[in-house]
Write an enzyme that holds these catalytic residues in place. Structure first.
Site, PDB file in Angstrom:
ATOM      1  N   GLU A 466      13.816  33.786  34.565  1.00 18.90           N
ATOM      2  CA  GLU A 466      12.441  33.469  34.976  1.00 18.90           C
ATOM      3  C   GLU A 466      11.645  34.631  35.549  1.00 18.90           C
ATOM      4  OE1 GLU A 466      12.663  29.856  37.374  1.00 18.90           O
ATOM      5  OE2 GLU A 466      13.154  28.647  35.634  1.00 18.90           O
ATOM      6  N   GLU A 563      15.718  24.826  30.025  1.00 15.96           N
ATOM      7  CA  GLU A 563      15.802  24.219  31.360  1.00 15.96           C
ATOM      8  C   GLU A 563      14.806  23.079  31.465  1.00 15.96           C
ATOM      9  OE1 GLU A 563      15.368  26.288  35.023  1.00 15.96           O
ATOM     10  OE2 GLU A 563      16.717  27.910  34.467  1.00 15.96           O
TER      11      GLU A 563
END
Ligand SMILES: *[C@@H]1O[C@H](CO)[C@@H](O)[C@H](O)[C@H]1NC(C)=O
Ligand SMILES: *[C@@H]1O[C@H](CO)[C@@H](O)[C@H](O)[C@H]1NC(C)=O
Ligand SMILES: *[C@@H]1O[C@H](CO)[C@@H](O)[C@H](O)[C@H]1NC(C)=O
Ligand SMILES: *[C@@H]1O[C@H](CO)[C@@H](O)[C@H](O)[C@H]1NC(C)=O
Ligand SMILES: *[C@@H]1O[C@H](CO)[C@@H](O)[C@H](O)[C@H]1NC(C)=O
Ligand SMILES: *[C@@H]1O[C@H](CO)[C@@H](O)[C@H](O)[C@H]1NC(C)=O
Ligand SMILES: *[C@@H]1O[C@H](CO)[C@@H](O)[C@H](O)[C@H]1NC(C)=O
Length: 888
Positions: A466, A563
């Site tokens: 991320e 995710e």
């Protein structure tokens, strides 16, 4: 001639004939002495001194010696913060044999030091460490002495070290400075090469560990030491030929020439090479061509075929003297990450092709299985991975805020066919790029790639978690004028260093810079895309706790969902050992303390309340356990709904989006007993979500959904053969246990690896044809079948929220436990339609054949697989059965 070698000259001819003597021979050549076992541990001012295991950590040692209680008990993570603010010293004494002392070179090796340490041997500093993810070795031959040797390892407080490093980096901040308050964590973890979640995460406590978390030993040798052997099969498709890139990482006392033979006996392949090992540590690469006359059997992911392996043998001779032997396990498979134009869509595809076959990745994300890695037993590790494949998963992402997992993890994944998406350990932060930081990361990356690249299960390297998104969407309020500084650091670390090393070390698998990322499109945009969450490119992470998870329009139709998820609470039996009666309320300070995600506890109830009545028992403990239950129901149903949307989007392009080829929900496992996104509780107990995963990841699955007043069923198949299937829909009234009516579609061809629409009916027409059915009084169950019977699980579709349903009655389920050949069978008898029927045997470890199910028949059975001996009496006493109607 050294004494060692003269001994070997005598034994070498025998060596060629007997394996036992060969081992004796290599022992003679190379001597190893473990330094693992009991050490002494003390704190900085010497007020504490205690025995400590190596491998191990300070917290584990303190607990074992009774200085602290279970760190996971209630609020102990706060009570024990002081541990990580102190400096600690591990000391040991040892003697060495004259034989070992007589070797040309002696190394002191640490396979893992956590983290910042200086190491003294007999009063002389031998080296320093600053990276938990590296192996360290120090030459110590001249420091060793007869009699006792004193070895001590002084560990600095990781929290204070990180803070000092941040102070030293004065030019600009490297955010985030600290985790959110709700995580009760420590600051500046991005300045230390250590498990990033050890300073706290939104699912885990702050236990910044210190210790020798892997083995320690002495290695002594005269000529050559093998550090590591790796083998990477490469396929040349233009000539349909395999070759194996073999690397010998060796440490040579001086330049050493020899003759290397590489062979894969089961494939009649053998080649000999002239070798020249340079002094010091060096890598030597060779290419073994696999005999084209032999059929190479391929390694396949779970659900797609077998997983054969071959033995690769390497031996080096010098003047007919065997100076090195090694063996490696070899499995053949190819993997490609396909990013190419799609007809009817602007973006690029994003999917994995294994052995030439496009494969939909089904699975989850892996986090560290314990705050203290020394407590992760091989049995616990195996049980978690077995649970993953038993839920029909074929992939796990080893997430970048944890640790590069232990060897056994990857061996089990090789064996079970779990594809591993391997992150490098950087997560949710900017990172510094000082020279010494980059250098230690470079060594970390080289060592980890060399260690893991022989594993067929590893299918992808990924630079970080991320961090592209954090930069692109400005998580840390970086002023626009300073953005170039951070962009430059980003590219320096992940592209110019990590990516460059991986491409040099491992040509056999793809590399992604981040997750989520737009992949090839991010690269086009200078490695940080304007929107890394773009559903037209790469992978996405998606979370929303507020939007209705039953509505598939909530979710982005992504190429690959790496995710997504929803929180739930673990069951009461998991919380009970770390809590007391006053904690057993959803409003308790314990319940807030264990929740590390802002507003997490409220979000779960808000999402649940969209469709369910919330528990309102006047008995506080029942209300608490009912609330735990409803959070699990909500989570299971939400992740089911989202995953089914991804699976049914496999073959479609809708408004340019679709061709989804992966669904890895967040997260598989837990690090402690607390609310989180996991489907498996700390200790291994399956949440309702994990039972649901077993169905929603099934190879053949009917997915139902509504669009524009019509009810659709898609038949999903991950099989390698086409099927001819029809869909069968049963309409049930909430008030009756017999179907109100049944509808069946015509048989249809469902191609291998596809999601195919197989059923469509207007909901109002369906209900009109069924006695007294309305959206509020009826629900649907459906399955697929072919000539031989049902294929895949039975699925369900609610036509209204259960909280609005009319006719739902208390089922008064009666349960009976019996022991038979299959184990323990639980027979259930219900008086009414019952939803989310949940069997729980408290702290008796094990799992049910199915759980959390919809009961639309009077009787059903489930089998309990116990993980330790139990009895009908114990199970009957422990068993509780809860269904939706039982909590209000
Ligand atoms: C030694 O350190 C411990 C923990 O850091 C502290 O609690 C204790 O008061 C110190 N003892 C002395 C004598 O300074
Ligand atoms: C650790 O080693 C250093 C250097 O030999 C020494 O000064 C110190 O006393 C040692 N500490 C312990 C606890 O043995
Ligand atoms: C594949 O083999 C052909 C023929 O030997 C060779 O020309 C080509 O370079 C090889 N490709 C790769 C990627 O090694
Ligand atoms: C390949 O294997 C065959 C036996 O299957 C053997 O006769 C031949 O010598 C081998 N060729 C090479 C190059 O090893
Ligand atoms: C928590 O406490 C508030 C206020 O006392 C109450 O309204 C709410 O119902 C409680 N929630 C639960 C789940 O017990
Ligand atoms: C269902 O269970 C009840 C109660 O255990 C039993 O009396 C009945 O015979 C069962 N019916 C069937 C069809 O198995
Ligand atoms: C709990 O809620 C149900 C349904 O909303 C209601 O019928 C019942 O009376 C409530 N019970 C209590 C104890 O408040």
């Amino acid at each position: 001639m050294t004494p060692g070698r003269s001994v070997c000259i005598i034994c070498v001819p025998l060596c060629l004939f007997t394996a036992v003597l060969c081992e004796f021979f290599s022992l003679k050549q190379q001597q190893s002495q473990t330094l693992s076992g009991k050490w002494t541990l003390s704190n900085a001012n010497g007020s504490l001194s205690l025995p400590a295991e190596v491998p191990g950590c300070v917290h584990s040692a303190l607990q074992r010696q009774g200085h602290i209680q279970d760190p996971y008990y209630r609020f102990n993570d706060l009570s024990y913060r002081w541990i990580a603010f102190d400096n600690w010293m591990y000391t040991t004494t040892f003697t060495v044999s004259t034989q070992l002392m007589s070797k040309q070179k002696v190394l002191l090796i640490f396979d893992g030091v956590d983290t910042v340490a200086s190491i003294h041997l007999n009063g002389i500093i031998v080296g320093k460490t600053d990276n938990m993810f590296r192996r360290y070795d120090f030459p110590v031959r001249d420091l060793l002495r007869d009699g006792e040797n004193f070895l001590n390892v002084s560990l600095l407080s990781p929290v204070l070290y990180a803070s000092e490093r941040r102070e030293a980096h004065s030019a600009y901040r490297v955010p985030p400075e600290c985790p959110p308050d709700v995580q009760k964590g420590e600051c500046h973890v991005n300045f230390i090469r250590k498990e990033q979640s050890s300073f706290s995460w939104d699912w885990g406590p702050a236990f910044p560990t210190m210790g020798l978390w892997k083995t320690a030993r002495l290695e002594a040798f005269d000529v050559l030491r093998l550090i590591h052997v790796s083998s990477v099969p490469l396929y040349n498709s233009s000539v349909s030929q395999w070759r194996v890139q073999v690397e010998l990482l060796v440490d040579a006392v001086r330049e050493t020439k020899g003759q290397l033979t590489l062979s894969v006996p089961d494939l009649d392949s053998e080649q000999t090479f002239q070798t020249q090992f340079l002094p010091g540590q060096n890598k030597n690469s060779f290419t073994l061509h696999i005999n084209t006359s032999r059929d190479v059997k391929l390694w396949w992911p779970s659900g797609h075929g077998d997983r054969p392996s071959y033995r690769l043998a390497a031996s080096v001779f010098q003047d007919n003297l065997l100076i090195l032997t090694a063996e490696s396990k070899l499995s053949f498979r190819t993997v490609e990450l396909v990013q190419e134009p799609i007809v009817g869509s602007p973006g690029l595809s994003f999917y994995f092709r294994v052995n030439g076959k496009p494969i939909f990745l089904k699975g989850s994300n892996w986090i560290p299985a314990h705050s203290f890695q020394d407590r992760v037993s091989p049995a616990a590790l195996r049980n978690l991975l077995q649970s993953a494949v038993d839920a029909n998963m074929n992939a796990l992402r080893v997430w970048g805020g944890g640790v590069y997992e232990q060897d056994l993890f990857y061996s089990i994944c090789d064996e079970m066919g779990i594809m591993v998406w391997q992150d490098f350990m950087f997560a949710c932060a900017m990172y510094p790029t000082e020279e010494d930081f980059i250098q230690t990361v470079r060594e970390e990356v080289i060592q980890q790639v060399q260690r893991l690249k022989s594993h067929p299960s590893v299918i992808l390297w990924s630079g970080n978690n991320e961090n592209e998104a954090a930069l692109a969407t400005d998580w840390f309020n970086i002023p626009a004028s300073q953005r170039p500084v951070y962009l430059k650091d980003y590219v320096t670390l992940y592209v110019n260093n990590i990516r460059a090393i991986v491409q040099e070390e491992d040509p056999s698998r793809p590399f992604l810079v981040s997750s989520p990322t737009n992949g090839a499109e991010s690269e086009q945009e200078g490695w940080v895309a304007a929107n890394p969450y773009d559903p037209l490119y790469g992978d996405t992470h998606f979370y929303s706790y507020i939007l209705d998870c039953w509505d598939w329009r909530t979710f982005p139709r992504t190429r690959f969902a790496s995710e997504y998820g929803f929180q739930s609470w673990p069951s009461f039996s998991t919380l009970q050992p770390v809590s007391i009666a006053e904690d057993w309320s959803y409003n308790s300070s314990f319940a807030s303390h264990r929740q590390h995600h802002e507003n997490g506890n409220q979000q779960m109830l808000l999402q649940a309340a969209l469709h369910f009545d919330l528990p309102n028992s006047t008995n506080p403990v029942k209300r608490f356990t009912d609330t735990l239950y409803i959070t699990q129901v909500m989570q299971a149903q939400c992740v089911k709904s989202q995953t089914e949307f991804y699976r049914r989007s496999r073959s479609e392009i809708v408004e340019g989006k679709g061709h989804t080829m992966g669904a890895l929900y967040w997260q598989l496992n837990d690090i402690w007993q607390a609310p989180s996104w996991s489907s498996i509780e700390f200790g291994g107990k399956w949440k309702m979500l994990h039972y649901f995963a077993q169905n929603f990841f099934a190879d053949v699955l009917p997915v139902g959904f509504e669009d524009d007043g019509a009810f659709f069923i898609y038949a999903i198949s991950d099989l390698s053969d086409d099927l001819t299937l029809r869909a069968v829909v049963n309409v049930f009234s909430w008030a009756h246990l017999d179907p109100a009516c049944t509808l069946t579609s015509d048989p249809l061809q469902v191609p291998r690896g596809s999601a195919t629409p197989i059923f469509k009916q207007s909901v109002s027409a369906m209900l009109a044809g069924c006695d007294h059915c309305t959206r509020l009084t009826c629900l649907l169950t459906f399955h697929l079948e072919d000539g031989s019977g049902q294929r895949g699980p039975t699925n369900h579709h609610f036509l209204s929220s259960p909280k609005d349903a009319q006719g739902l009655q208390r089922p008064d389920i009666m349960a009976k436990v019996q022991e038979d050949g299959a184990g323990y069978t639980i027979t259930l008898h219900s008086a009414a339609v019952a939803a989310f029927v949940w069997l729980d045997v408290g702290d008796v470890p094990g799992r049910f054949s199915s759980n959390g199910f919809l009961m639309v028949s009077r009787n059903t059975t489930a089998v309990f697989d116990a993980w330790r001996p139990t009895s009908v009496t114990e199970l009957s006493r422990s068993l509780t059965v809860t269904s939706l109607r039982d909590i209000y």
